[in-house]
Design a protein around this motif. Structure first.
Motif, mmCIF file in Angstrom:
data_model
loop_
_atom_site.group_PDB
_atom_site.id
_atom_site.type_symbol
_atom_site.label_atom_id
_atom_site.label_comp_id
_atom_site.label_asym_id
_atom_site.label_seq_id
_atom_site.Cartn_x
_atom_site.Cartn_y
_atom_site.Cartn_z
ATOM 1 N N CYS A 1 0.906 -1.319 -0.066
ATOM 2 C CA CYS A 1 -0.013 -0.134 -0.107
ATOM 3 C C CYS A 1 1.015 1.137 0.087
ATOM 4 N N GLU B 1 1.791 -1.672 3.765
ATOM 5 C CA GLU B 1 1.055 -2.913 4.289
ATOM 6 C C GLU B 1 0.589 -3.625 2.801
ATOM 7 N N CYS C 1 -7.476 -1.136 0.819
ATOM 8 C CA CYS C 1 -6.200 -1.692 1.796
ATOM 9 C C CYS C 1 -7.260 -2.046 3.222
ATOM 10 N N PHE D 1 -7.819 1.278 5.056
ATOM 11 C CA PHE D 1 -9.212 1.481 4.368
ATOM 12 C C PHE D 1 -8.982 2.539 3.238
HETATM 13 S S1 FES Z 1 -1.525 0.937 4.950
HETATM 14 FE FE1 FES Z 1 -2.962 1.044 3.467
HETATM 15 S S2 FES Z 1 -4.150 2.462 3.968
HETATM 16 FE FE2 FES Z 1 -2.805 2.582 5.314
#
Ligand code: FES
Length: 109
Positions: free
Chosen positions: A43, A48, A62, A66
């Motif tokens: 992300c 992440e 995500c 989110f």
């Molecule tokens: S790690 Fe994906 S929105 Fe924060």
């Protein structure tokens, strides 16, 4: 140069899978309305895994904070502070195998 990632049959409609390619950061592949999308499994907000998230209304969501990224354009919706758009790799389904151009960084499709 396009690199073979996996069998296209490995990715069901509405799924995101993670693919590990030697020498490259982890890659995520999603299928929406039959089309395949290849992007970093990271992300752009806080690194992440996006393959731990899900697809909804043509967006990758995500699961951590989110953020929602439009498949194809990568435009972000519901972004946490400082979250940029997602980038995609060029990809194609060739004889039942997924190929993508991973060199040179993600490109918008
Ligand atoms: S790690 Fe994906 S929105 Fe924060």
């Amino acid at each position: 140069m396009m690199i073979e990632l996996c069998d296209s049959a490995d990715i069901g409609e509405g799924e995101i899978i993670r693919v590990d390619v030697p020498g490259c950061p982890a890659i995520a592949i999603a299928r929406h309305e039959g089309a395949l999308y290849v992007f970093p499994d990271r992300c752009p907000h806080a690194d992440e895994s996006l393959s731990e998230g899900w697809l909804e209304d043509g967006r990758v969501v995500c699961g951590v904070h989110f953020a929602e990224f439009e498949l194809g354009s990568g435009a972000v919706h519901n972004p946490p502070v400082g979250c940029p758009n997602l980038s995609f790799f060029k990809c194609e389904d060739r004889d039942g195998k997924v190929f993508a151009t991973l060199t040179g960084g993600p490109e918008h499709v």
